[in-house]
Design a protein around this motif. Structure first.
Motif, PDB file in Angstrom:
ATOM      1  N   PRO A 187      -8.402 -11.993   9.187  1.00 37.52           N
ATOM      2  CA  PRO A 187      -8.615 -11.919   7.731  1.00 37.52           C
ATOM      3  C   PRO A 187      -8.442 -10.507   7.181  1.00 37.52           C
ATOM      4  O   PRO A 187      -7.994 -10.330   6.041  1.00 37.52           O
ATOM      5  CB  PRO A 187     -10.051 -12.420   7.543  1.00 37.52           C
ATOM      6  N   ALA A 188      -8.785  -9.478   7.986  1.00 40.93           N
ATOM      7  CA  ALA A 188      -8.604  -8.101   7.521  1.00 40.93           C
ATOM      8  C   ALA A 188      -7.125  -7.790   7.319  1.00 40.93           C
ATOM      9  O   ALA A 188      -6.727  -7.202   6.303  1.00 40.93           O
ATOM     10  CB  ALA A 188      -9.216  -7.128   8.526  1.00 40.93           C
ATOM     11  N   LEU A 189      -6.283  -8.191   8.289  1.00 38.80           N
ATOM     12  CA  LEU A 189      -4.844  -7.972   8.159  1.00 38.80           C
ATOM     13  C   LEU A 189      -4.257  -8.766   6.992  1.00 38.80           C
ATOM     14  O   LEU A 189      -3.377  -8.274   6.276  1.00 38.80           O
ATOM     15  CB  LEU A 189      -4.138  -8.362   9.458  1.00 38.80           C
ATOM     16  N   ALA A 190      -4.756  -9.992   6.814  1.00 40.48           N
ATOM     17  CA  ALA A 190      -4.279 -10.819   5.698  1.00 40.48           C
ATOM     18  C   ALA A 190      -4.603 -10.154   4.366  1.00 40.48           C
ATOM     19  O   ALA A 190      -3.764 -10.126   3.445  1.00 40.48           O
ATOM     20  CB  ALA A 190      -4.907 -12.207   5.774  1.00 40.48           C
ATOM     21  N   TYR A 191      -5.802  -9.593   4.263  1.00 46.01           N
ATOM     22  CA  TYR A 191      -6.189  -8.919   3.013  1.00 46.01           C
ATOM     23  C   TYR A 191      -5.323  -7.683   2.775  1.00 46.01           C
ATOM     24  O   TYR A 191      -4.854  -7.448   1.649  1.00 46.01           O
ATOM     25  CB  TYR A 191      -7.663  -8.523   3.049  1.00 46.01           C
ATOM     26  N   LEU A 192      -5.094  -6.901   3.825  1.00 48.00           N
ATOM     27  CA  LEU A 192      -4.282  -5.695   3.668  1.00 48.00           C
ATOM     28  C   LEU A 192      -2.845  -6.056   3.280  1.00 48.00           C
ATOM     29  O   LEU A 192      -2.220  -5.359   2.464  1.00 48.00           O
ATOM     30  CB  LEU A 192      -4.297  -4.877   4.961  1.00 48.00           C
ATOM     31  N   GLY A 193      -2.322  -7.155   3.862  1.00 45.27           N
ATOM     32  CA  GLY A 193      -0.986  -7.611   3.487  1.00 45.27           C
ATOM     33  C   GLY A 193      -0.923  -8.038   2.038  1.00 45.27           C
ATOM     34  O   GLY A 193       0.032  -7.713   1.315  1.00 45.27           O
ATOM     35  N   TRP A 194      -1.949  -8.774   1.592  1.00 48.11           N
ATOM     36  CA  TRP A 194      -2.009  -9.212   0.186  1.00 48.11           C
ATOM     37  C   TRP A 194      -2.095  -8.017  -0.747  1.00 48.11           C
ATOM     38  O   TRP A 194      -1.429  -7.962  -1.785  1.00 48.11           O
ATOM     39  CB  TRP A 194      -3.213 -10.135   0.010  1.00 48.11           C
ATOM     40  N   LEU A 195      -2.900  -7.022  -0.354  1.00 45.96           N
ATOM     41  CA  LEU A 195      -3.073  -5.820  -1.183  1.00 45.96           C
ATOM     42  C   LEU A 195      -1.747  -5.065  -1.299  1.00 45.96           C
ATOM     43  O   LEU A 195      -1.370  -4.609  -2.391  1.00 45.96           O
ATOM     44  CB  LEU A 195      -4.145  -4.927  -0.556  1.00 45.96           C
ATOM     45  N   ALA A 196      -1.032  -4.959  -0.174  1.00 46.11           N
ATOM     46  CA  ALA A 196       0.258  -4.260  -0.192  1.00 46.11           C
ATOM     47  C   ALA A 196       1.279  -5.001  -1.047  1.00 46.11           C
ATOM     48  O   ALA A 196       2.078  -4.382  -1.752  1.00 46.11           O
ATOM     49  CB  ALA A 196       0.766  -4.095   1.236  1.00 46.11           C
ATOM     50  N   ARG A 198       0.788  -6.622  -3.675  1.00 48.42           N
ATOM     51  CA  ARG A 198       0.500  -6.406  -5.099  1.00 48.42           C
ATOM     52  C   ARG A 198       0.693  -4.941  -5.503  1.00 48.42           C
ATOM     53  O   ARG A 198       0.507  -4.583  -6.668  1.00 48.42           O
ATOM     54  CB  ARG A 198      -0.938  -6.819  -5.409  1.00 48.42           C
ATOM     55  N   GLY A 199       1.040  -4.107  -4.539  1.00 50.18           N
ATOM     56  CA  GLY A 199       1.203  -2.682  -4.834  1.00 50.18           C
ATOM     57  C   GLY A 199      -0.105  -1.978  -5.092  1.00 50.18           C
ATOM     58  O   GLY A 199      -0.122  -0.909  -5.718  1.00 50.18           O
ATOM     59  N   ALA A 200      -1.208  -2.566  -4.599  1.00 49.39           N
ATOM     60  CA  ALA A 200      -2.528  -1.993  -4.866  1.00 49.39           C
ATOM     61  C   ALA A 200      -3.113  -1.263  -3.666  1.00 49.39           C
ATOM     62  O   ALA A 200      -4.221  -0.724  -3.753  1.00 49.39           O
ATOM     63  CB  ALA A 200      -3.496  -3.106  -5.313  1.00 49.39           C
ATOM     64  N   GLY A 204      -0.879   4.852   3.043  1.00 49.27           N
ATOM     65  CA  GLY A 204       0.508   5.298   3.042  1.00 49.27           C
ATOM     66  C   GLY A 204       1.071   5.626   1.671  1.00 49.27           C
ATOM     67  O   GLY A 204       2.258   5.938   1.553  1.00 49.27           O
ATOM     68  N   GLN A 205       0.250   5.563   0.629  1.00 52.14           N
ATOM     69  CA  GLN A 205       0.738   5.761  -0.725  1.00 52.14           C
ATOM     70  C   GLN A 205       0.291   7.071  -1.367  1.00 52.14           C
ATOM     71  O   GLN A 205       0.936   7.556  -2.295  1.00 52.14           O
ATOM     72  CB  GLN A 205       0.270   4.594  -1.623  1.00 52.14           C
ATOM     73  N   LEU A 206      -0.828   7.628  -0.889  1.00 51.32           N
ATOM     74  CA  LEU A 206      -1.380   8.810  -1.557  1.00 51.32           C
ATOM     75  C   LEU A 206      -0.981  10.103  -0.856  1.00 51.32           C
ATOM     76  O   LEU A 206      -0.369  10.968  -1.450  1.00 51.32           O
ATOM     77  CB  LEU A 206      -2.906   8.692  -1.629  1.00 51.32           C
TER      78      LEU A 206
END
Length: 306
Positions: A187-196, A198-200, A204-206
Motif C-alpha cells: 500500500p505504501a508503494l501504491a500511494y507513492l505511485g498515485w502521488l507521483a 498526480r504530480g504531487a 526527486g522534485q525539490l
C-alpha cells in the motif's frame, strides 16, 4: 565492554535518536505526513532486507508461511505501528510535538491498563494509584486543550497495543520488523505511485538533499529499533524501563525549546501529574524488582542443598 554496559549504550543511542526524531521530521517538509510515512516503510524494508541478506537469514520466511496465526498477528502489529508512525508524523508536521511527547510519557500507564483488560492481570495498589493520577492528568489536559488529547492517546494506545502483539508473537527483532514493514510496503508503494501520477510527490522534485533525507527515513526507523532490540536482550526490565523516559523528555525539549510550542500553566500542571504517576509507577516497579531478586537469592542456598 561487558554485555550490560553494551546494552545501556544500545538503549541510550536508540532513545537519543527517537528523542531528536522531531527535528529530522521537520527537515522533510514540505512532504506530507502520509508521503513521509510511505517512504519510511519502503526504505525500511530495503534496509532490513539487506541486513537479513548479509546475515544469510531468509529461511525464516518459509517457516512463517506455515504459521497463519503468526502471520495474522504480524498484520495486526503492522497496522498498529503504521497508525503510531502516521499519528506521530502528523503531530510533528502540525506543530504538536509537545502532545506527541505526552503520548510516550503516558504509554507505560496504558501498557498497565491493557494488562488489566486484555491479559486479566491484577494490579498492585501503587499501580492503581499511578493509573488514577494519570487519568486526572488527562482530565486536566483535556480542559487545557479544550478537547481530549486524542493525538497523545492514539500514540500511547497504538504503541502499547503494538508491544502487546509483539510480546505474544515472540519473533526476533529484525525478522519481525521486516515482515511487518513488508506487509505495509505494497500500500505504501501504491500511494507513492498515485502521488507521483498526480504530480504531487516531493521525492526527486525539490532537491538532492530532500530526496536523500526521505531515503534515510528507512535507516532512521530501523536502526533505533534494532538498537532497542539489542538493549532489551542485555538489560533487566528495570534498566530498560528507566531509559524509556529519555525519548519523551527530549521530544518535549524539542517542542518547547527548539520549536517554541506553548506550555501554559495548566498544560504544565497536566504534565506534572503525568510525571507524578510515572514516579509512582517506576518506584513500585523498582521495589518489586528488588523484592523478587532478594527472594531468589534467599532460595539459592536451599536449591544448592538439594
Amino acid at each position: 565492554m561487558n554485555q550490560t554496559r553494551l546494552g545501556y549504550l544500545y538503549g541510550f543511542v536508540a532513545y537519543l535518536i527517537w528523542g531528536f526524531f522531531p527535528v529530522y521530521l521537520k527537515l522533510l517538509r514540505p512532504a506530507g505526513a502520509v508521503e513521509i510515512l510511505a517512504h519510511r516503510i519502503v526504505w525500511s524494508v530495503v534496509l532490513v532486507s539487506l541486513v537479513l541478506a548479509a546475515m544469510r537469514n531468509v529461511g525464516f520466511l518459509r517457516a512463517l508461511a506455515r504459521r497463519p496465526r503468526t502471520l495474522a498477528g504480524i498484520v495486526a502489529a503492522a497496522v498498529l505501528i503504521a497508525v503510531n508512525w502516521g499519528a506521530y508524523i502528523y503531530g510533528v508536521n502540525s506543530d504538536r510535538v509537545v502532545e506527541t511527547a505526552l503520548g510516550y510519557f503516558i504509554n507505560p500507564l496504558v501498557v498497565v491498563l491493557l494488562g488489566v483488560f486484555v491479559l486479566r492481570e491484577r494490579l498492585r495498589p501503587a499501580q492503581w494509584a499511578a493509573l488514577g493520577v494519570g487519568a486526572l492528568a488527562v482530565a486536566v489536559l483535556t480542559v487545557d486543550y479544550g478537547r481530549l488529547p486524542y493525538l497523545a492517546l492514539t500514540l500511547a494506545f497504538s504503541f502499547a497495543g503494538y508491544g502487546l502483539v509483539k510480546k505474544r508473537l515472540g519473533l526476533p527483532a529484525a525478522e519481525g520488523f521486516f515482515v511487518e514493514s513488508a506487509v505495509l510496503a505494497l500500500p505504501a508503494l501504491a500511494y507513492l505511485g498515485w502521488l507521483a501520477s498526480r504530480g504531487a510527490a516531493t521525492f526527486g522534485q525539490l532537491s538532492a538533499g530532500h530526496t536523500a533525507l526521505l531515503v534515510l527515513a528507512g535507516a532512521a526507523t530501523a536502526v533505533p529499533l534494532m538498537l532497542f532490540a539489542g538493549a532489551a536482550n542485555r538489560l533487566p526490565l528495570s534498566g530498560l524501563g528507566m531509559l524509556q523516559y529519555l525519548a519523551p523528555i527530549l521530544q518535549l525539549g524539542c517542542g518547547v525549546l527548539i520549536f517554541d510550542e506553548p506550555m501554559p500553566p495548566a498544560r504544565l500542571a497536566g504534565f506534572a501529574l503525568v510525571w507524578v504517576a510515572l514516579v509512582i509507577f517506576t518506584m513500585d516497579a523498582l521495589h518489586r524488582g528488588r523484592r523478587t531478586r532478594a527472594a531468589a537469592r534467599a532460595l539459592e542456598p536451599v536449591a544448592a542443598a538439594r
